[in-house]
Write an enzyme that holds these catalytic residues in place. Sequence first.
Site, PDB file in Angstrom:
ATOM      1  N   HIS A   1       0.798  -1.232   0.000  1.00 17.09           N
ATOM      2  CA  HIS A   1       0.000   0.000   0.000  1.00 17.09           C
ATOM      3  C   HIS A   1       0.830   1.283   0.000  1.00 17.09           C
ATOM      4  O   HIS A   1       0.299   2.357  -0.188  1.00 17.09           O
ATOM      5  CB  HIS A   1      -0.948   0.032   1.199  1.00 17.09           C
ATOM      6  CG  HIS A   1      -0.276   0.401   2.477  1.00 17.09           C
ATOM      7  ND1 HIS A   1       0.325  -0.523   3.284  1.00 17.09           N
ATOM      8  CD2 HIS A   1      -0.074   1.601   3.067  1.00 17.09           C
ATOM      9  CE1 HIS A   1       0.856   0.089   4.310  1.00 17.09           C
ATOM     10  NE2 HIS A   1       0.637   1.386   4.219  1.00 17.09           N
TER      11      HIS A   1
HETATM   12  C1  UD1 Z   1      -2.060   5.424   5.377  1.00 11.52           C
HETATM   13  C2  UD1 Z   1      -0.797   5.987   6.013  1.00 11.52           C
HETATM   14  C3  UD1 Z   1       0.246   4.902   6.196  1.00 11.52           C
HETATM   15  C4  UD1 Z   1      -0.357   3.694   6.907  1.00 11.52           C
HETATM   16  C5  UD1 Z   1      -1.603   3.239   6.140  1.00 11.52           C
HETATM   17  C6  UD1 Z   1      -2.280   2.037   6.780  1.00 11.52           C
HETATM   18  C7  UD1 Z   1      -0.342   8.338   5.497  1.00 11.52           C
HETATM   19  C8  UD1 Z   1       0.486   9.276   4.705  1.00 11.52           C
HETATM   20  N1  UD1 Z   1      -0.201   7.033   5.200  1.00 11.52           N
HETATM   21  O1  UD1 Z   1      -1.765   5.054   4.039  1.00 11.52           O
HETATM   22  O2  UD1 Z   1       1.319   5.413   6.964  1.00 11.52           O
HETATM   23  O3  UD1 Z   1       0.593   2.653   6.949  1.00 11.52           O
HETATM   24  O4  UD1 Z   1      -2.525   4.320   6.102  1.00 11.52           O
HETATM   25  O5  UD1 Z   1      -3.256   1.485   5.917  1.00 11.52           O
HETATM   26  O6  UD1 Z   1      -1.092   8.760   6.342  1.00 11.52           O
HETATM   27  N2  UD1 Z   1      -8.988   4.949   0.712  1.00 11.52           N
HETATM   28  C9  UD1 Z   1     -10.185   4.298   0.480  1.00 11.52           C
HETATM   29  N3  UD1 Z   1     -10.811   3.767   1.571  1.00 11.52           N
HETATM   30  C10 UD1 Z   1     -10.317   3.874   2.837  1.00 11.52           C
HETATM   31  C11 UD1 Z   1      -9.091   4.535   3.031  1.00 11.52           C
HETATM   32  C12 UD1 Z   1      -8.435   5.060   1.951  1.00 11.52           C
HETATM   33  O7  UD1 Z   1     -10.648   4.183  -0.646  1.00 11.52           O
HETATM   34  O8  UD1 Z   1     -10.948   3.395   3.781  1.00 11.52           O
HETATM   35  C13 UD1 Z   1      -8.294   5.568  -0.437  1.00 11.52           C
HETATM   36  C14 UD1 Z   1      -8.114   7.064  -0.226  1.00 11.52           C
HETATM   37  O9  UD1 Z   1      -9.193   7.784  -0.666  1.00 11.52           O
HETATM   38  C15 UD1 Z   1      -6.843   7.336  -0.994  1.00 11.52           C
HETATM   39  C16 UD1 Z   1      -6.074   6.029  -0.873  1.00 11.52           C
HETATM   40  O10 UD1 Z   1      -6.994   5.013  -0.533  1.00 11.52           O
HETATM   41  O11 UD1 Z   1      -7.124   7.582  -2.356  1.00 11.52           O
HETATM   42  C17 UD1 Z   1      -4.960   6.104   0.143  1.00 11.52           C
HETATM   43  O12 UD1 Z   1      -5.454   6.378   1.436  1.00 11.52           O
HETATM   44  P1  UD1 Z   1      -4.619   7.274   2.473  1.00 11.52           P
HETATM   45  O13 UD1 Z   1      -5.448   7.531   3.635  1.00 11.52           O
HETATM   46  O14 UD1 Z   1      -4.030   8.427   1.738  1.00 11.52           O
HETATM   47  O15 UD1 Z   1      -3.354   6.462   2.898  1.00 11.52           O
HETATM   48  P2  UD1 Z   1      -2.962   4.948   2.972  1.00 11.52           P
HETATM   49  O16 UD1 Z   1      -2.346   4.552   1.680  1.00 11.52           O
HETATM   50  O17 UD1 Z   1      -4.045   4.083   3.520  1.00 11.52           O
END
Ligand code: UD1
Length: 381
Positions: free
Chosen positions: A220
């Site tokens: 991820h």
């Molecule tokens: C985040 C943390 C990372 C942690 C990880 C655990 C930051 C910079 N990164 O990364 O340190 O290890 O969480 O999982 O804070 N999304 C969904 N559904 C969700 C959550 C996210 O669709 O429930 C999508 C978001 O809209 C975004 C992408 O996934 O487009 C990434 O989500 P984001 O919250 O930016 O960070 P993670 O990659 O989950």
Amino acid sequence: MIKLSIIVGARPQFIKASALLKTIRKHFKNCLKFDLIHSGQHYDKNMSEVFFKTMQIDKPNYQITSKQSTQGAQTARMLEALEQILNKVKPHWCVVFGDTNTTLAAALAASKLHIPVAHIEAGMRSYNKTMPEEINRIFTDHCSTALFVSTKSALNNLQKEGFNLNSYPPYSINNPAIVFTGDIMYEVYLSFVEELNKSMSNYHSQEKMKNKFDIVCTIHRQENTDNEQHLYQILKAILSLAQSYRIIFPIHPRTQKIISHSDKLKKFFLSFKQNKNIHVCEPLSYEKMIQILQNVKIVLTDSGGLQKEAFFAQKPCVILRNETEWTELIHCGAATLAGANYDNIVNQTTKMIKNLPTFFPEIFGNGKTSHIICEWFISNS
Ligand code: UD1
């Protein structure tokens, strides 16, 4: 009564907070009280709600909506909302975990309101500032008053940045306390394994609990997902390993989204999904992940949390990154760095499976981290 505002928002924070909340409820409810604030960073059912249910986490007192697509917009939305909430609640401490955008937003909001910040899992460094998490960690540590540290290498990292490991009270943002507590995720792991062992006490349930996978793999990190070539190399390596091993691949929403937006990856992923040795599934609950860890041969991941959990379960780990914050795992031979390189991933996985590591020293403390933290709050507030 000491009032804590505990900030969560992303999957690993629900896991970490569950231990602290449980200990407060069980042992410290006469002297510590808390508000739970959910930043909304993770919002899918299986990234958030499922953890609140299975880990018996209290319903948040405040829920923010922050489904933004960029790092800046997400952090800004959380910062603004957290400032308002913290200003209203006026806690004695704002407690944050790890290295996510939620952690940074809360640390910034609280420190500028002169509310002392307590950072759980402080001092971790990858020494790669292109990772958003590294920026989040450094800023959070430097605006904290209490830095609760998981490992000895984290203490060294803080010392190198000029923190005084022997500071003494009164503590403040200018004179922070550095406290070795061990790792709160180890504590959660131990309690779930205890429950798992109880439910596996008869032959029938042992058979049921046995899983059919050799490898669990998760991806991820932005450095892997946001680079098509990196993601392609990793997926290709998984496909190659599937010739000899059965693999479970719980897919993170970020990874799923990126694959679906790339023609090359989408096409490749189709063959990947049709492979009978690869099981692609939604993100797993914590309980299910711990159960799977007991039976796999090896873990392939770019997650910081899962690297540690592999170690707790005494399983080797091939880290899909070029560096790690948990350097002790590499030094003791329990994990290896393969980056997003096809040859490295395939060769190192095969090598480790054939020659399983046996040395898993006590790096992460004694599993009583939340007690140490609660007692510290009581003696220092
Ligand atoms: C985040 C943390 C990372 C942690 C990880 C655990 C930051 C910079 N990164 O990364 O340190 O290890 O969480 O999982 O804070 N999304 C969904 N559904 C969700 C959550 C996210 O669709 O429930 C999508 C978001 O809209 C975004 C992408 O996934 O487009 C990434 O989500 P984001 O919250 O930016 O960070 P993670 O990659 O989950």
